[in-house]
Design a protein around this motif. Structure first.
Motif, PDB file in Angstrom:
ATOM      1  N   VAL A 241      51.179 126.552 -35.131  1.00  0.00           N
ATOM      2  CA  VAL A 241      50.155 126.346 -34.100  1.00  0.00           C
ATOM      3  C   VAL A 241      49.046 125.947 -34.663  1.00  0.00           C
ATOM      4  CG1 VAL A 241      50.880 128.312 -32.536  1.00  0.00           C
ATOM      5  CG2 VAL A 241      49.300 128.807 -34.216  1.00  0.00           C
ATOM      6  N   MET A 242      48.063 125.202 -33.966  1.00  0.00           N
ATOM      7  CA  MET A 242      46.808 124.669 -34.284  1.00  0.00           C
ATOM      8  C   MET A 242      45.643 125.124 -33.298  1.00  0.00           C
ATOM      9  SD  MET A 242      47.452 120.827 -33.717  1.00  0.00           S
ATOM     10  CE  MET A 242      47.966 119.830 -32.271  1.00  0.00           C
ATOM     11  N   GLY A 243      44.595 125.104 -33.446  1.00  0.00           N
ATOM     12  CA  GLY A 243      43.790 125.384 -32.489  1.00  0.00           C
ATOM     13  C   GLY A 243      42.196 125.621 -32.957  1.00  0.00           C
ATOM     14  N   PHE A 244      41.411 125.833 -31.938  1.00  0.00           N
ATOM     15  CA  PHE A 244      39.818 126.439 -32.373  1.00  0.00           C
ATOM     16  C   PHE A 244      39.247 127.438 -31.761  1.00  0.00           C
ATOM     17  CE2 PHE A 244      39.569 122.940 -29.002  1.00  0.00           C
ATOM     18  CZ  PHE A 244      38.855 123.357 -28.346  1.00  0.00           C
ATOM     19  N   LEU A 245      38.335 128.035 -31.953  1.00  0.00           N
ATOM     20  CA  LEU A 245      37.714 129.299 -31.665  1.00  0.00           C
ATOM     21  C   LEU A 245      36.319 129.160 -31.965  1.00  0.00           C
ATOM     22  CD1 LEU A 245      38.889 132.349 -33.782  1.00  0.00           C
ATOM     23  CD2 LEU A 245      39.267 129.756 -34.568  1.00  0.00           C
TER      24      LEU A 245
ATOM     25  N   GLN B  83      27.938 135.933 -35.503  1.00  0.00           N
ATOM     26  CA  GLN B  83      26.965 135.152 -36.254  1.00  0.00           C
ATOM     27  C   GLN B  83      27.426 135.434 -37.865  1.00  0.00           C
ATOM     28  OE1 GLN B  83      22.918 135.690 -35.244  1.00  0.00           O
ATOM     29  NE2 GLN B  83      23.246 134.402 -33.370  1.00  0.00           N
ATOM     30  N   ASN B  84      27.661 136.535 -38.283  1.00  0.00           N
ATOM     31  CA  ASN B  84      28.019 136.840 -39.508  1.00  0.00           C
ATOM     32  C   ASN B  84      29.311 136.195 -40.006  1.00  0.00           C
ATOM     33  OD1 ASN B  84      25.971 138.542 -40.078  1.00  0.00           O
ATOM     34  ND2 ASN B  84      27.085 140.421 -39.406  1.00  0.00           N
ATOM     35  N   ASN B  85      29.992 135.662 -39.245  1.00  0.00           N
ATOM     36  CA  ASN B  85      31.473 135.165 -39.639  1.00  0.00           C
ATOM     37  C   ASN B  85      31.620 133.813 -38.584  1.00  0.00           C
ATOM     38  OD1 ASN B  85      33.938 134.287 -40.613  1.00  0.00           O
ATOM     39  ND2 ASN B  85      34.964 136.101 -40.015  1.00  0.00           N
ATOM     40  N   ILE B  86      30.690 132.840 -38.956  1.00  0.00           N
ATOM     41  CA  ILE B  86      30.575 131.722 -37.917  1.00  0.00           C
ATOM     42  C   ILE B  86      31.242 130.288 -38.637  1.00  0.00           C
ATOM     43  CG2 ILE B  86      28.291 130.747 -38.620  1.00  0.00           C
ATOM     44  CD1 ILE B  86      29.648 131.551 -34.978  1.00  0.00           C
ATOM     45  N   ASN B  87      31.389 130.365 -39.708  1.00  0.00           N
ATOM     46  CA  ASN B  87      31.964 129.040 -40.366  1.00  0.00           C
ATOM     47  C   ASN B  87      33.334 128.836 -40.298  1.00  0.00           C
ATOM     48  OD1 ASN B  87      29.611 128.494 -42.222  1.00  0.00           O
ATOM     49  ND2 ASN B  87      29.997 130.167 -43.357  1.00  0.00           N
ATOM     50  N   GLY B  88      33.552 127.437 -39.657  1.00  0.00           N
ATOM     51  CA  GLY B  88      35.128 127.212 -39.198  1.00  0.00           C
ATOM     52  C   GLY B  88      35.184 127.643 -38.017  1.00  0.00           C
ATOM     53  N   PHE B  89      35.753 126.685 -37.216  1.00  0.00           N
ATOM     54  CA  PHE B  89      36.494 126.866 -36.093  1.00  0.00           C
ATOM     55  C   PHE B  89      37.443 126.101 -35.527  1.00  0.00           C
ATOM     56  CE2 PHE B  89      33.713 123.557 -35.136  1.00  0.00           C
ATOM     57  CZ  PHE B  89      33.786 122.972 -33.642  1.00  0.00           C
ATOM     58  N   GLU B  90      38.139 125.595 -36.694  1.00  0.00           N
ATOM     59  CA  GLU B  90      39.468 124.950 -36.401  1.00  0.00           C
ATOM     60  C   GLU B  90      40.389 125.251 -37.379  1.00  0.00           C
ATOM     61  OE1 GLU B  90      40.284 119.953 -35.918  1.00  0.00           O
ATOM     62  OE2 GLU B  90      38.452 120.813 -37.108  1.00  0.00           O
ATOM     63  N   TYR B  91      41.624 125.359 -37.144  1.00  0.00           N
ATOM     64  CA  TYR B  91      42.733 126.021 -38.180  1.00  0.00           C
ATOM     65  C   TYR B  91      43.886 125.397 -37.730  1.00  0.00           C
ATOM     66  CZ  TYR B  91      44.062 128.635 -34.245  1.00  0.00           C
ATOM     67  OH  TYR B  91      44.203 129.108 -32.913  1.00  0.00           O
ATOM     68  N   SER B  92      44.894 125.581 -38.613  1.00  0.00           N
ATOM     69  CA  SER B  92      46.348 125.600 -38.315  1.00  0.00           C
ATOM     70  C   SER B  92      47.138 126.610 -39.233  1.00  0.00           C
ATOM     71  CB  SER B  92      47.066 124.280 -38.813  1.00  0.00           C
ATOM     72  OG  SER B  92      46.904 124.051 -40.242  1.00  0.00           O
ATOM     73  N   GLY B  93      48.200 127.224 -38.718  1.00  0.00           N
ATOM     74  CA  GLY B  93      48.999 128.246 -39.158  1.00  0.00           C
ATOM     75  C   GLY B  93      50.150 128.603 -38.488  1.00  0.00           C
ATOM     76  N   LYS B  94      50.263 129.902 -38.792  1.00  0.00           N
ATOM     77  CA  LYS B  94      51.766 130.426 -38.091  1.00  0.00           C
ATOM     78  C   LYS B  94      51.441 131.650 -37.365  1.00  0.00           C
ATOM     79  CE  LYS B  94      54.963 128.448 -41.301  1.00  0.00           C
ATOM     80  NZ  LYS B  94      56.138 128.817 -42.389  1.00  0.00           N
ATOM     81  N   LYS B  95      51.777 131.986 -36.170  1.00  0.00           N
ATOM     82  CA  LYS B  95      51.759 133.340 -35.514  1.00  0.00           C
ATOM     83  C   LYS B  95      52.557 134.202 -36.231  1.00  0.00           C
ATOM     84  CE  LYS B  95      51.637 132.996 -31.078  1.00  0.00           C
ATOM     85  NZ  LYS B  95      51.970 132.403 -29.505  1.00  0.00           N
ATOM     86  N   LEU B  96      52.683 135.433 -35.948  1.00  0.00           N
ATOM     87  CA  LEU B  96      53.337 136.500 -36.496  1.00  0.00           C
ATOM     88  C   LEU B  96      54.948 136.310 -36.017  1.00  0.00           C
ATOM     89  CD1 LEU B  96      51.047 139.357 -36.370  1.00  0.00           C
ATOM     90  CD2 LEU B  96      51.225 137.723 -38.133  1.00  0.00           C
ATOM     91  N   ASP B  97      55.048 135.502 -35.212  1.00  0.00           N
ATOM     92  CA  ASP B  97      56.725 135.404 -34.856  1.00  0.00           C
ATOM     93  C   ASP B  97      57.100 134.178 -35.402  1.00  0.00           C
ATOM     94  OD1 ASP B  97      55.565 133.196 -33.376  1.00  0.00           O
ATOM     95  OD2 ASP B  97      56.021 134.040 -31.373  1.00  0.00           O
ATOM     96  N   GLY B  98      56.543 133.449 -36.411  1.00  0.00           N
ATOM     97  CA  GLY B  98      56.618 132.286 -36.925  1.00  0.00           C
ATOM     98  C   GLY B  98      56.432 130.779 -36.301  1.00  0.00           C
ATOM     99  N   THR B  99      55.911 130.970 -35.503  1.00  0.00           N
ATOM    100  CA  THR B  99      55.474 129.636 -34.346  1.00  0.00           C
ATOM    101  C   THR B  99      54.313 129.022 -35.257  1.00  0.00           C
ATOM    102  OG1 THR B  99      56.116 130.576 -32.249  1.00  0.00           O
ATOM    103  CG2 THR B  99      54.912 128.629 -31.910  1.00  0.00           C
TER     104      THR B  99
ATOM    105  N   ASN C  15      51.004 124.190 -29.806  1.00  0.00           N
ATOM    106  CA  ASN C  15      52.133 124.304 -30.713  1.00  0.00           C
ATOM    107  C   ASN C  15      52.197 123.059 -31.548  1.00  0.00           C
ATOM    108  OD1 ASN C  15      52.809 126.894 -30.015  1.00  0.00           O
ATOM    109  ND2 ASN C  15      54.559 125.867 -28.683  1.00  0.00           N
ATOM    110  N   VAL C  16      52.327 123.144 -32.971  1.00  0.00           N
ATOM    111  CA  VAL C  16      52.468 121.660 -33.785  1.00  0.00           C
ATOM    112  C   VAL C  16      53.697 121.303 -33.318  1.00  0.00           C
ATOM    113  CG1 VAL C  16      52.584 120.937 -36.116  1.00  0.00           C
ATOM    114  CG2 VAL C  16      51.061 122.901 -35.472  1.00  0.00           C
ATOM    115  N   PRO C  17      53.458 119.954 -33.155  1.00  0.00           N
ATOM    116  CA  PRO C  17      54.502 118.848 -32.818  1.00  0.00           C
ATOM    117  C   PRO C  17      55.533 118.890 -34.059  1.00  0.00           C
ATOM    118  CG  PRO C  17      52.458 118.006 -32.099  1.00  0.00           C
ATOM    119  CD  PRO C  17      51.976 119.145 -33.003  1.00  0.00           C
TER     120      PRO C  17
END
Length: 821
Positions: A247-251, A229-245, A269-271
């Protein structure tokens, strides 16, 4: 020519002299002098008094020796000089601070030699100091000084580039102006060789984030786990994995951040052809629509669908999906501008099928265009009377899909029309799927991927804010004027050397290392349990809780079970910490589980009494749990390579004195000196002088037992203590203090309570208000309830529930105001 300024405090005037020192020595004693950068000298003077030889008593660990001497000497009228010159960690300062609170003890003063030489009353060096008649004399090397409380500077904000992990949160729920970037707990070394970590480029703000940040929906409606609950804001993102892939998703939450640990099953994976900005508009809204309408609503070609708030992210995603599935679409919007957007963006929509979401007139639009039959499916996000109108829009056997959190969180009752028409109802929260079994989440993944492959899951229009505009982004979305998605850009998709990130923008935040263990002496007491809980919420995974008695109550056992449910290893240690060998055993026990990163001593033994009634045994008891145990652990932990925090909980008693607590003040003062020595020698060390603490702990127990207990100052709530603790652990002073001074609210301020509350209602002339009309009757809406509650808590320390606020009247507010004066 030198100029000296002399301030005579007793007579209240300022004098200036040339060549001041020699002529003044006859009538005035120079206590100290200070040279300003300008070359001017400031002299602190007092009237010269005839020196009286005092009674000298050495204070040491032999309480049976010096305590009777002090008790007997207090019966005389002579001055008494207590001194310590053999132990730099002696608690003489706290002893004398408390002793001078008792009647007839103003003739007691002390000399505390921390380093430099042995005390010799016949030495000219000491004679000169003693003749000044100062009560407190502390010697370090050849410099005399004393101890005083000074305001503490706050820790500086961090730069984005120098912070491994940061995330967004409100400091005060309900007040969007307190939105800030906070330092997170993820360290750069944790991300190595773990491809589940994603560097976030864009985070989307969803209406869920507005509701939780504003306090309209409690955070436990999103997750029951307080460590989330202390870090609940935002559950949708786009970015890069450490290998450069890409991606987009939610948590579950925490996606408004620069780095997150992803859920690999709920990540796509982002099209090709999509930017990361495009991708951030997709996951939550389309997952919500597909799961609600397809998975729950079993939508079919040819069915009629009512989609509320159509220009929002979910609304546009629903239109794209429903059109692909061959449905007849009805939508609602809030403004004419949004209606025109629809007609341009979605030419297949009929203008006669677009209604108003700001009132319930859309009901007539639906019934008119369906011949009174209604629609097969309602995708609802509206509340209160508009929700009821939406239910009436359903055809017999229809399906009502509720995705709004407000009424679900309030457990609102739906009209019986659902039952009478044979309709089905599904309350849908996408959050629930973030904690579902992997096979269910895999189903979500496949349905979304199918939509991406078929082309009807596609990016939406959006408004993008820079991360420096965090507050503005939330406030913009809360107005409901946005179309599509609202994004926060965390980092540049194409880095440019010409772009300079803002500096000193992240608030430092204490966090625990999950690979380390944290020892808490006295950890099963009131404050100890709260501290342990706080450490767990800050990331601790191993707690070593030392207690003389072990677990005795069901409450203690329940707290431990909660921590264990978060994956925390809790070990109860029963070793007698007054014994050095037992302290070593406790450290070894902790090291065998995880390297010791933190040590906290909260142990307390109270033996209160006026000094004339104190005993050597009382002094020994108080010293054992605090000073003696701290000395043992100080010696043992100096060889530690991992220890980052060595913290002892002291008391304002030692810093300012308290009647009847000479032994307690001495024990706390000794711990403070140990922490000073540790800092001087390059080791971690922090002593915190707490004032009276409410809600839990000794003060609360004493108040329950003795209703006539009088406290100096104001009680500091435990939540305030833990909030302050974050700052105290991040600064560099070895001894700090936190307490609340009493503040009386005068009649004018009390009256302003009534004025402040009615300002929220837009009522400037209170005389026009009926004395018995409730705030709800005067036009207060649900958002005003949150704002008024925030006002009452922050400005007047009044805590009320939402229903109590709704039922407040002018008469009741006046009564509360009168009690404040």
């Amino acid at each position: 020519m030198q100029r000296a300024l002399a301030y005579i405090s007793k007579d209240g005037y300022i004098m200036s002299f040339d060549k001041v020192e020699a002529p003044l020595n006859e009538h005035l004693t120079i206590l100290t002098k200070y040279k300003l950068p300008s070359g001017v000298f400031i002299h602190l003077l007092r009237r010269t008094k005839e020196y009286q030889e005092p009674i000298y008593i050495e204070v040491n660990d032999d309480y049976k020796c010096w305590l009777p001497q002090v008790q007997n000497s207090l019966k005389s009228s002579k001055r008494i000089l207590l001194y310590s010159d053999k132990d730099p960690t002696n608690g003489i300062l706290g002893l004398v601070n408390c002793l001078r609170c008792e009647d007839g003890t103003k003739n007691v003063y002390f000399v505390f030699i921390q380093e430099g030489r042995k005390f010799n009353e016949k030495s000219e060096f000491f004679k000169q100091q003693l003749q000044k008649g100062l009560a407190f004399n502390v010697l370090r090397g050849s410099t005399w000084g004393t101890y005083r409380h000074m305001l503490l500077n706050h820790a500086e904000k961090l730069e984005f580039q120098k912070c491994d992990h940061y995330y967004a949160n409100v400091l005060n729920i309900g007040d969007l102006s307190t939105l800030s970037w906070l330092e997170g707990s993820i360290k750069s070394e944790q991300t190595l060789n773990n491809n589940n970590f994603v560097e976030v480029y864009y985070s989307a703000i969803n209406f869920r984030d507005i509701m939780t940040a504003s306090g309209k929906v409690p955070v436990d409606a999103v997750s029951k786990k307080r460590n989330v609950q202390n870090n609940i804001n935002g559950f949708e993102y786009s970015g890069k994995k450490l290998d450069g892939t890409r991606v987009m998703g939610f948590l579950v939450g925490g996606a408004i951040s620069n780095i997150i640990e992803s859920d690999p099953v709920l990540m796509w994976n982002v099209p090709n052809g999509w930017s990361l900005e495009d991708a951030a508009t997709v996951p939550v809204v389309y997952a919500t629509v597909i799961l609600a309408m397809k998975f729950r609503g079993n939508v079919k070609k040819g069915q009629t669908v009512l989609i509320h708030s159509g220009t929002g992210g979910v609304g546009q995603a629903a239109i794209n999906c429903a059109h692909h599935w061959g449905c007849e679409i009805f939508v609602t919007v809030g403004t004419e501008e949004k209606k025109q957007f629809f007609l341009r963006q979605y030419p297949f929509l009929k203008e006669t099928h677009i209604g108003n979401s700001r009132n319930s007139t859309f009901e007539h639009m639906v019934m008119r265009n369906t011949g009174g039959r209604g629609v097969d499916i309602v995708l609802n996000s509206l509340a209160e009377e508009k929700l009821e109108a939406s239910v009436r829009c359903l055809s017999a056997g229809g399906c009502f899909l509720e995705i709004g959190k407000f009424d679900l969180a309030r457990c609102s009752n739906l009209a019986l029309d659902l039952v009478s028409k044979g309709c089905t109802f599904h309350g849908f929260m996408l959050d629930a799927f973030t904690v579902a079994a992997d096979n269910i989440k895999r189903c979500v993944y496949n349905m979304m991927q199918d939509g991406i492959d078929d082309g009807y899951v596609k990016p939406l229009v959006r408004m993008v804010f820079e991360k420096s505009s965090l507050e503005q982004s939330f406030k913009y979305m809360s107005t409901g004027k946005h179309i599509g998605k609202v994004l926060i850009k965390i980092r540049e998709e194409v880095p440019s050397p010409s772009i300079n990130e803002e500096t000193k923008i992240v608030l430092p935040r204490f966090s625990c290392e999950p690979i380390g263990s944290y020892i808490i002496l006295g950890g099963l007491g009131g404050f100890g349990l709260e501290l342990a809980d706080w450490l767990v919420l800050r990331g601790a995974k191993t707690l070593i809780i030392s207690s003389r008695t072990g677990v005795k109550t069901g409450y203690q056992q329940n707290r431990i079970k909660i921590w264990q449910s978060y994956g925390v290893n809790v070990i109860i240690a029963l070793e007698d910490i007054s014994n050095y060998e037992n302290c070593k055993k406790l450290i070894i026990k902790a090291e065998n589980v995880a390297p010791v990163y933190g040590f906290f001593n909260l142990a307390v033994v109270l033996r209160d009494s006026m000094l004339e009634n104190q005993t050597a045994e009382n002094f020994k008891s108080s010293m054992l749990a605090k000073a003696v145990a701290t000395k043992h652990f100080d010696k043992i932990t100096r060889s530690s390579k991992t220890l980052k925090h060595f913290v002892v909980f002291s008391s304002i008693t030692s810093g300012r004195g308290k009647l009847g607590q000479t032994n307690y003040g001495m024990a706390n003062s000794s711990m403070e000196r140990i922490c000073e020595m540790r800092r001087k020698d390059g080791f971690p060390g922090l002593a915190i002088q707490w004032g009276a603490i409410g809600d839990v702990g000794i003060v609360t127990r004493l108040q329950k037992l003795h209703e006539d207990v009088v406290l100096s100052g104001t009680i500091q709530g435990i939540s305030s203590c833990l909030e302050v603790l974050n700052d105290l652990l991040l600064q560099n002073e070895p001894v700090v203090s936190s307490f609340v001074l009493p503040k009386k609210i005068n009649e004018e301020n009390a009256h302003s309570l009534v004025v402040d509350v009615f300002k929220f209602l837009g009522l400037r002339d209170i005389k026009t208000v009926s004395p018995n009309s409730t705030l709800a009757e005067l036009g207060m809406d649900s958002m005003m309830v949150v704002e008024i509650r925030q006002l009452l808590e922050n400005n007047y320390a009044i805590f009320m529930k939402a229903n109590e606020i709704r039922n407040l009247t002018y008469t009741r507010l006046t009564e509360i105001s009168n009690k404040l004066t």
